[in-house]
Design a protein around this motif. Structure first.
Motif, PDB file in Angstrom:
ATOM      1  N   SER A  52      81.845  63.693  15.778  1.00  0.00           N
ATOM      2  CA  SER A  52      81.128  65.254  15.502  1.00  0.00           C
ATOM      3  C   SER A  52      82.012  66.009  14.413  1.00  0.00           C
ATOM      4  CB  SER A  52      80.782  65.327  16.935  1.00  0.00           C
ATOM      5  OG  SER A  52      79.939  67.107  17.002  1.00  0.00           O
ATOM      6  N   ASP A  53      82.389  66.876  15.511  1.00  0.00           N
ATOM      7  CA  ASP A  53      83.513  67.645  14.942  1.00  0.00           C
ATOM      8  C   ASP A  53      85.066  67.137  14.692  1.00  0.00           C
ATOM      9  OD1 ASP A  53      82.008  69.849  15.869  1.00  0.00           O
ATOM     10  OD2 ASP A  53      83.332  70.998  17.061  1.00  0.00           O
ATOM     11  N   ASN A  75      79.703  66.470  10.221  1.00  0.00           N
ATOM     12  CA  ASN A  75      78.609  67.300   9.142  1.00  0.00           C
ATOM     13  C   ASN A  75      79.322  68.016   8.551  1.00  0.00           C
ATOM     14  OD1 ASN A  75      79.145  68.860  11.707  1.00  0.00           O
ATOM     15  ND2 ASN A  75      78.999  70.537  10.623  1.00  0.00           N
ATOM     16  N   GLY A 130      76.134  74.792  10.665  1.00  0.00           N
ATOM     17  CA  GLY A 130      75.386  74.040  11.523  1.00  0.00           C
ATOM     18  C   GLY A 130      73.191  74.210  11.441  1.00  0.00           C
ATOM     19  N   PHE A 190      71.422  71.598  11.213  1.00  0.00           N
ATOM     20  CA  PHE A 190      71.479  70.836  12.208  1.00  0.00           C
ATOM     21  C   PHE A 190      69.712  70.186  12.105  1.00  0.00           C
ATOM     22  CE2 PHE A 190      74.583  73.255  15.560  1.00  0.00           C
ATOM     23  CZ  PHE A 190      75.110  72.334  15.607  1.00  0.00           C
ATOM     24  N   PRO A 237      68.196  73.863  14.273  1.00  0.00           N
ATOM     25  CA  PRO A 237      68.698  75.278  13.957  1.00  0.00           C
ATOM     26  C   PRO A 237      68.940  75.372  15.700  1.00  0.00           C
ATOM     27  CG  PRO A 237      68.022  74.378  12.213  1.00  0.00           C
ATOM     28  CD  PRO A 237      67.069  74.059  13.348  1.00  0.00           C
ATOM     29  N   LEU A 264      71.238  76.377  18.873  1.00  0.00           N
ATOM     30  CA  LEU A 264      72.972  77.464  18.558  1.00  0.00           C
ATOM     31  C   LEU A 264      72.673  78.991  20.055  1.00  0.00           C
ATOM     32  CD1 LEU A 264      73.655  76.903  14.607  1.00  0.00           C
ATOM     33  CD2 LEU A 264      75.901  75.984  17.235  1.00  0.00           C
ATOM     34  N   TRP A 286      80.928  76.649  15.035  1.00  0.00           N
ATOM     35  CA  TRP A 286      79.415  75.886  14.463  1.00  0.00           C
ATOM     36  C   TRP A 286      78.436  76.400  13.471  1.00  0.00           C
ATOM     37  CZ3 TRP A 286      78.176  72.833  19.954  1.00  0.00           C
ATOM     38  CH2 TRP A 286      79.007  72.143  20.056  1.00  0.00           C
ATOM     39  N   ARG A 287      78.456  77.600  14.506  1.00  0.00           N
ATOM     40  CA  ARG A 287      77.625  78.864  12.890  1.00  0.00           C
ATOM     41  C   ARG A 287      78.136  79.104  11.807  1.00  0.00           C
ATOM     42  NH1 ARG A 287      77.541  81.780  18.651  1.00  0.00           N
ATOM     43  NH2 ARG A 287      74.894  81.175  19.421  1.00  0.00           N
ATOM     44  N   MET A 332      72.242  65.672  13.151  1.00  0.00           N
ATOM     45  CA  MET A 332      72.347  66.598  12.195  1.00  0.00           C
ATOM     46  C   MET A 332      71.012  65.615  11.236  1.00  0.00           C
ATOM     47  SD  MET A 332      74.961  68.017  12.262  1.00  0.00           S
ATOM     48  CE  MET A 332      76.420  68.005  13.866  1.00  0.00           C
TER      49      MET A 332
END
Length: 265
Positions: free
Chosen positions: A94-95, A120, A124, A128, A131, A134, A173-174, A201
């Protein structure tokens, strides 16, 4: 047990296990080293495994200002130079996968190979599958309760700092990452992109990531989500170990990997 490394950007907690060539495990957003519990033993049987906890995660202190993937990648570069003392395999979830990709792009001399799980390369709202999630996540909400339980007992900033960290991660993330296919094309190390078939994702985004990285390999795990390392640990561990042990992907009928001048079948 772990210890701290005094890196230029942030004093960083890390743990180590095993012997052999270095492999760095990069956890996901809001997570700690504990979330690699299903991978540690198998990977440490073949490699010297390093598990740093990034700024504002786990035992590592938060730093004033927003969280950025670039800052966390720069911290990882410093960790490779200072603690690992040379190039390593990077396995990011992930991150952590995003951080691994940025390090591989910026410092190919420090990266032997990459496994990016559920990663990703765009923010996001662009990648995503849902989405709207979020907008539903708030620091005190049930969606983040699991991560809050990981953070509060070990955070050097104290449990009351959780709302600050949660807001920083959600803001990141946004709006991040903002990698481009052109930037991803600079990655030289062998890369395996891993995703669950029902990942956070979209499969379209994961496929675009795979296609942007030269000579990348792709594994979509059936019956799995964004938590595929926990859901299918034996399979994920085998994919990681097999990928890192190979020097190149060799298939009987290459199309994407066909050498220039070779006629397609």
């Amino acid at each position: 047990m772990g210890e701290y490394a005094d890196l230029p950007g942030v004093r960083t907690w890390y743990e180590t296990e095993g012997t052999g060539d270095p492999l760095v495990l990069l956890h996901g957003g809001f997570c700690t080293d504990d979330t690699w519990g299903a991978q540690r033993a198998d990977l440490a049987a073949a490699y010297r495994v390093f598990l740093p906890e990034r700024r504002a995660h786990g035992h590592t202190v938060d730093v004033p200002g927003p969280l950025t993937y670039q800052d966390m990648a720069d911290d990882t570069v410093a960790f490779l130079e200072t603690v690992v003392e040379g190039p390593a395999h990077l396995v990011g979830w992930s991150d952590g996968g995003v951080v691994a990709l940025i390090v591989a792009r910026d410092r190919p001399d420090l990266v032997r190979g990459v496994v990016a799980i559920g990663a990703n390369f765009r923010p996001g709202p662009e990648c995503f599958a849902e989405p709207s999630m979020l907008d539903e996540m708030v620091p005190s909400g049930p969606d983040l309760a699991f991560f809050r339980a990981l953070y509060e007992p070990v955070a050097p900033d104290g449990p009351d700092h959780w709302p600050v960290v949660a807001a920083k991660v959600l803001d990141m993330w946004r709006t991040q990452p903002t990698l481009t296919p052109e930037g991803l094309a600079r990655i030289e190390g062998r890369t395996l992109v891993v995703s669950g078939d029902d990942d956070l994702m979209t499969l379209e985004h994961t496929t675009a990531l795979y296609r942007a990285i030269p000579d990348a390999e792709l594994a979509v795990v059936p019956g799995a989500s964004h938590l595929v390392p926990l859901e299918k640990p034996a399979l994920v561990n085998r994919l990681i170990l097999d990928h890192l042990a190979q020097e190149a992907a060799e298939t009987m009928m290459p199309i994407r990997r066909a050498k220039p001048g070779t006629a397609a079948p």
